[in-house]
Scaffold this motif. Structure first.
Motif, PDB file in Angstrom:
ATOM      1  N   GLY A  15       0.843  -1.196   0.000  1.00  0.00           N
ATOM      2  CA  GLY A  15       0.000   0.000   0.000  1.00  0.00           C
ATOM      3  C   GLY A  15       0.871   1.235   0.000  1.00  0.00           C
ATOM      4  N   GLN A  16       0.386   2.276   0.665  1.00  0.00           N
ATOM      5  CA  GLN A  16       1.077   3.565   0.655  1.00  0.00           C
ATOM      6  C   GLN A  16       2.545   3.437   1.103  1.00  0.00           C
ATOM      7  OE1 GLN A  16      -0.137   6.307   3.722  1.00  0.00           O
ATOM      8  NE2 GLN A  16       1.475   7.460   3.234  1.00  0.00           N
ATOM      9  N   ILE A  17       2.785   2.911   2.296  1.00  0.00           N
ATOM     10  CA  ILE A  17       4.168   2.876   2.804  1.00  0.00           C
ATOM     11  C   ILE A  17       4.951   1.705   2.194  1.00  0.00           C
ATOM     12  CG2 ILE A  17       3.721   1.562   4.921  1.00  0.00           C
ATOM     13  CD1 ILE A  17       5.980   4.614   4.868  1.00  0.00           C
ATOM     14  N   ASP A  39       0.393  -9.611  -1.114  1.00  0.00           N
ATOM     15  CA  ASP A  39      -0.737  -8.717  -0.844  1.00  0.00           C
ATOM     16  C   ASP A  39      -1.963  -9.358  -1.489  1.00  0.00           C
ATOM     17  OD1 ASP A  39      -2.609  -6.494  -0.907  1.00  0.00           O
ATOM     18  OD2 ASP A  39      -0.901  -5.151  -0.621  1.00  0.00           O
ATOM     19  N   PRO A  40      -3.078  -9.475  -0.750  1.00  0.00           N
ATOM     20  CA  PRO A  40      -4.258 -10.097  -1.353  1.00  0.00           C
ATOM     21  C   PRO A  40      -5.016  -9.175  -2.311  1.00  0.00           C
ATOM     22  CG  PRO A  40      -4.705  -9.482   0.931  1.00  0.00           C
ATOM     23  CD  PRO A  40      -3.261  -9.146   0.666  1.00  0.00           C
ATOM     24  N   ALA A  74       4.261  -4.322   5.838  1.00  0.00           N
ATOM     25  CA  ALA A  74       3.639  -2.997   5.765  1.00  0.00           C
ATOM     26  C   ALA A  74       2.138  -3.174   5.576  1.00  0.00           C
ATOM     27  CB  ALA A  74       4.258  -2.190   4.635  1.00  0.00           C
ATOM     28  N   SER A  75       1.603  -4.128   6.306  1.00  0.00           N
ATOM     29  CA  SER A  75       0.174  -4.455   6.238  1.00  0.00           C
ATOM     30  C   SER A  75      -0.568  -3.668   7.329  1.00  0.00           C
ATOM     31  CB  SER A  75       0.013  -5.970   6.429  1.00  0.00           C
ATOM     32  OG  SER A  75       0.713  -6.366   7.595  1.00  0.00           O
ATOM     33  N   ASN A  77      -2.308  -2.527  10.769  1.00  0.00           N
ATOM     34  CA  ASN A  77      -1.810  -2.746  12.142  1.00  0.00           C
ATOM     35  C   ASN A  77      -2.240  -4.086  12.743  1.00  0.00           C
ATOM     36  OD1 ASN A  77      -1.027  -0.146  11.789  1.00  0.00           O
ATOM     37  ND2 ASN A  77      -2.311   0.729  13.401  1.00  0.00           N
ATOM     38  N   HIS A  80      -0.001  -7.100  12.080  1.00  0.00           N
ATOM     39  CA  HIS A  80       1.454  -7.074  12.290  1.00  0.00           C
ATOM     40  C   HIS A  80       1.959  -8.282  13.096  1.00  0.00           C
ATOM     41  CE1 HIS A  80       1.973  -2.456  11.511  1.00  0.00           C
ATOM     42  NE2 HIS A  80       1.495  -3.109  10.484  1.00  0.00           N
ATOM     43  N   GLN A  83       1.385 -11.815  11.454  1.00  0.00           N
ATOM     44  CA  GLN A  83       2.273 -12.048  10.306  1.00  0.00           C
ATOM     45  C   GLN A  83       3.739 -12.106  10.743  1.00  0.00           C
ATOM     46  OE1 GLN A  83       0.978  -9.010   7.426  1.00  0.00           O
ATOM     47  NE2 GLN A  83      -0.086 -10.661   6.361  1.00  0.00           N
ATOM     48  N   GLU A  97       6.308  -2.634  10.285  1.00  0.00           N
ATOM     49  CA  GLU A  97       5.934  -1.220  10.342  1.00  0.00           C
ATOM     50  C   GLU A  97       5.410  -0.877  11.731  1.00  0.00           C
ATOM     51  OE1 GLU A  97       6.123   1.612   9.489  1.00  0.00           O
ATOM     52  OE2 GLU A  97       7.014   1.482   7.528  1.00  0.00           O
ATOM     53  N   LYS A  98       5.470   0.397  12.062  1.00  0.00           N
ATOM     54  CA  LYS A  98       4.931   0.823  13.356  1.00  0.00           C
ATOM     55  C   LYS A  98       3.410   0.963  13.221  1.00  0.00           C
ATOM     56  CE  LYS A  98       3.475   4.830  12.141  1.00  0.00           C
ATOM     57  NZ  LYS A  98       2.134   5.303  12.283  1.00  0.00           N
ATOM     58  N   HIS A 126      11.033   5.004  11.508  1.00  0.00           N
ATOM     59  CA  HIS A 126      12.116   5.382  10.593  1.00  0.00           C
ATOM     60  C   HIS A 126      12.874   6.622  11.043  1.00  0.00           C
ATOM     61  CE1 HIS A 126       8.667   7.709   9.236  1.00  0.00           C
ATOM     62  NE2 HIS A 126       9.525   8.584   8.763  1.00  0.00           N
TER      63      HIS A 126
HETATM   64  N1  LIG Z   1       6.554   4.627   9.234  1.00  0.00           N
HETATM   65  C1  LIG Z   1       5.643   5.474   8.805  1.00  0.00           C
HETATM   66  O1  LIG Z   1       5.835   6.681   8.798  1.00  0.00           O
HETATM   67  C2  LIG Z   1       4.336   4.939   8.311  1.00  0.00           C
HETATM   68  C3  LIG Z   1       3.587   5.705   7.397  1.00  0.00           C
HETATM   69  C4  LIG Z   1       2.392   5.157   6.924  1.00  0.00           C
HETATM   70  C5  LIG Z   1       1.961   3.912   7.384  1.00  0.00           C
HETATM   71  N2  LIG Z   1       2.695   3.223   8.295  1.00  0.00           N
HETATM   72  C6  LIG Z   1       2.247   1.912   8.797  1.00  0.00           C
HETATM   73  O2  LIG Z   1       2.305   0.993   7.700  1.00  0.00           O
HETATM   74  C7  LIG Z   1       1.193   0.098   7.731  1.00  0.00           C
HETATM   75  C8  LIG Z   1       0.440   0.201   6.416  1.00  0.00           C
HETATM   76  O3  LIG Z   1      -0.064   1.518   6.283  1.00  0.00           O
HETATM   77  P1  LIG Z   1      -0.456   2.127   4.842  1.00  0.00           P
HETATM   78  O4  LIG Z   1      -0.758   3.563   5.086  1.00  0.00           O
HETATM   79  O5  LIG Z   1       0.561   1.755   3.827  1.00  0.00           O
HETATM   80  O6  LIG Z   1      -1.818   1.338   4.562  1.00  0.00           O
HETATM   81  P2  LIG Z   1      -2.464   0.970   3.157  1.00  0.00           P
HETATM   82  O7  LIG Z   1      -3.890   0.698   3.471  1.00  0.00           O
HETATM   83  O8  LIG Z   1      -2.115   1.993   2.130  1.00  0.00           O
HETATM   84  O9  LIG Z   1      -1.720  -0.396   2.738  1.00  0.00           O
HETATM   85  C9  LIG Z   1      -1.903  -1.631   3.395  1.00  0.00           C
HETATM   86  C10 LIG Z   1      -1.698  -2.737   2.367  1.00  0.00           C
HETATM   87  O10 LIG Z   1      -1.746  -3.999   3.054  1.00  0.00           O
HETATM   88  C11 LIG Z   1      -2.443  -4.899   2.210  1.00  0.00           C
HETATM   89  N3  LIG Z   1      -2.904  -6.065   2.979  1.00  0.00           N
HETATM   90  C12 LIG Z   1      -4.109  -6.273   3.574  1.00  0.00           C
HETATM   91  N4  LIG Z   1      -4.146  -7.519   4.100  1.00  0.00           N
HETATM   92  C13 LIG Z   1      -2.940  -8.085   3.868  1.00  0.00           C
HETATM   93  C14 LIG Z   1      -2.364  -9.351   4.152  1.00  0.00           C
HETATM   94  N5  LIG Z   1      -3.047 -10.286   4.817  1.00  0.00           N
HETATM   95  N6  LIG Z   1      -1.104  -9.596   3.741  1.00  0.00           N
HETATM   96  C15 LIG Z   1      -0.392  -8.668   3.056  1.00  0.00           C
HETATM   97  N7  LIG Z   1      -0.900  -7.456   2.731  1.00  0.00           N
HETATM   98  C16 LIG Z   1      -2.149  -7.167   3.147  1.00  0.00           C
HETATM   99  C17 LIG Z   1      -3.541  -4.065   1.622  1.00  0.00           C
HETATM  100  O11 LIG Z   1      -4.105  -4.679   0.470  1.00  0.00           O
HETATM  101  C18 LIG Z   1      -2.785  -2.774   1.287  1.00  0.00           C
HETATM  102  O12 LIG Z   1      -2.192  -2.848   0.008  1.00  0.00           O
HETATM  103  C19 LIG Z   1       0.383   0.501   8.968  1.00  0.00           C
HETATM  104  O13 LIG Z   1       0.763  -0.313  10.028  1.00  0.00           O
HETATM  105  C20 LIG Z   1       0.801   1.934   9.252  1.00  0.00           C
HETATM  106  O14 LIG Z   1       0.713   2.282  10.615  1.00  0.00           O
HETATM  107  C21 LIG Z   1       3.880   3.715   8.753  1.00  0.00           C
END
Ligand SMILES: NC(=O)c1ccc[n+]([C@@H]2O[C@H](COP(=O)([O-])OP(=O)(O)OC[C@H]3O[C@@H](n4cnc5c(N)ncnc54)[C@H](O)[C@@H]3O)[C@@H](O)[C@H]2O)c1
Length: 357
Positions: A15-17, A39-40, A74-75, A77, A80, A83, A97-98, A126
């Motif tokens: 996803g995003q991160i 990623d599903p 990076a799934s 919360n 975490h 997995q 990820e946090k 980070h």
């Molecule tokens: N360090 C940072 O600054 C920072 C910034 C953003 C997010 N995060 C953390 O990263 C994590 C993800 O956040 P995001 O904003 O990228 O969310 P997001 O919703 O953009 O991405 C999550 C991804 O996980 C996938 N997913 C769902 N179920 C899954 C599974 N069983 N196995 C594998 N992938 C699966 C989703 O399809 C999606 O693509 C969160 O824990 C968030 O707290 C950290």
């Protein structure tokens, strides 16, 4: 993996991160190679194809196909710990990820499993990989500020309502657990613990008066450190202000790329001097005889390096995955950050002082 071949890392949660982690890997092809995407979500199949790597819908499928040197989790919360336990069972070092876990109890289980199996876990705080933070930690640790007595921090920025941040699939950000204490303050806690030591008790006021969501938009937080120092933080995601780490550090070009190096978000004060971060403005008594509020402080500005902490974190994780380095932010560290944030939520809810021990 030989000592010269790139470390093979799979990303679970593209996803995003997760995509940013993949971008970081692309910056260091000699050190790291993307091994697979897990990623599903259907969109991730195309992403894997475009990057020329295998796609798996689950970690189980990934491990059935072989074992990468490391996994980035990076799934969402809630996944975490479950997995990370799968990665530990497979003996694969993992960047989680946090927050490290969605509950303290789950976080404890993860720490115990990782330690029992001897599998390194790096938690994605980070900012601990920031060169600015490294310099501030070094200055404070050198003792030039004397005994640390106080720290103050500001976490002020505006999350726009019209950019979809709070709506549609992101509506959870209006609910308890989706606000700036859990999403943003946890990064500050990681930083301030590294600067000033363990936090033993907290107090907090929160307000949702601006947006009217169930979750807070603003918080005033008081911290007590084990060494006796006290701290205050003011936090709001509804404040038209750029006194935040993202804005003042200039490390992430998505926030104010034209920043002027003039503002700080932390001030750490000791008995002999104080340091403003990230400008690294230092004020200090010249000699012990000058140590008085009637005497001037010598002022200087320390040099500092700016580098992308997400990139440095990935370079570090490659070393962790190759078992050449211990995690800078361990699962225990991630759990300690979560424990403080949990205490802040509890303090605001009850109006009491909450101990973190
Ligand atoms: N360090 C940072 O600054 C920072 C910034 C953003 C997010 N995060 C953390 O990263 C994590 C993800 O956040 P995001 O904003 O990228 O969310 P997001 O919703 O953009 O991405 C999550 C991804 O996980 C996938 N997913 C769902 N179920 C899954 C599974 N069983 N196995 C594998 N992938 C699966 C989703 O399809 C999606 O693509 C969160 O824990 C968030 O707290 C950290």
């Amino acid at each position: 993996m030989t000592s010269s071949s790139p470390v093979r890392i799979a990303v679970a949660g593209a996803g995003q991160i997760g995509k940013r982690h993949i971008e970081m890997m692309g910056r260091m092809p000699q050190r790291v190679a993307l091994a697979a995407i897990v990623d599903p979500a259907p969109a991730s199949v195309d992403l894997a194809r475009s990057l020329g790597v295998p796609h798996h819908a689950s970690l189980r499928d990934l491990f059935a196909d072989g074992r990468p040197d490391g996994v980035v989790l990076a799934s969402p919360n809630q996944l975490h710990v479950e997995q990370a336990l799968e990665c530990i069972a497979a003996g694969v070092p993992t960047l989680v990820e946090k927050p490290v876990a969605h509950t303290l109890e789950a976080g404890r289980r993860l720490c115990e499993a990782a330690e029992a199996a001897g599998v390194p876990i790096l938690v994605g705080h980070h900012r601990r990989h920031s060169a600015i933070m490294a310099k501030a930690i070094q200055v404070i640790g050198s003792g030039v500020l004397g005994r640390i007595v106080a720290v103050t921090g500001s976490v002020l920025f505006y999350k726009a309502e019209n950019e979809g941040y709070f709506d549609g699939p992101h509506r959870w950000r209006q609910e308890p657990g989706g606000g700036p204490i859990l999403l943003n303050m946890i990064h500050e806690i990681g930083n301030v613990r590294a600067l000033c030591g363990e936090i033993v008790a907290v107090q907090a006021f929160t307000s949702n008066a601006t947006r009217g969501f169930a979750v807070e938009d603003t918080a005033a937080i008081a911290l007590r450190f084990a060494g006796g120092a006290l701290g205050t933080f003011i936090l709001s995601d509804a404040a038209a202000c750029d006194r935040s780490w993202e804005h003042t550090s200039g490390e992430d070009p998505r926030y104010d790329p034209a920043h002027t190096d003039d503002d700080d978000c932390y001030l750490v004060a000791g008995t002999f001097g104080s340091l403003a971060v990230p400008t690294m403005r230092l004020q200090r008594y010249a000699t012990a005889a000058d140590q008085s509020w009637h005497k001037p402080l010598a002022k200087s500005r320390l040099p500092l390096e700016r580098a992308d902490p997400l990139e440095r974190q990935m370079a570090h994780f490659a070393e962790v995955a190759a078992r050449r380095a211990a995690p800078l932010v361990s699962a225990r560290d991630g759990l300690a950050n979560l424990r403080v944030v949990d205490a802040i939520v509890e303090a605001a809810r009850t109006g009491r002082v909450v101990a973190t021990a």
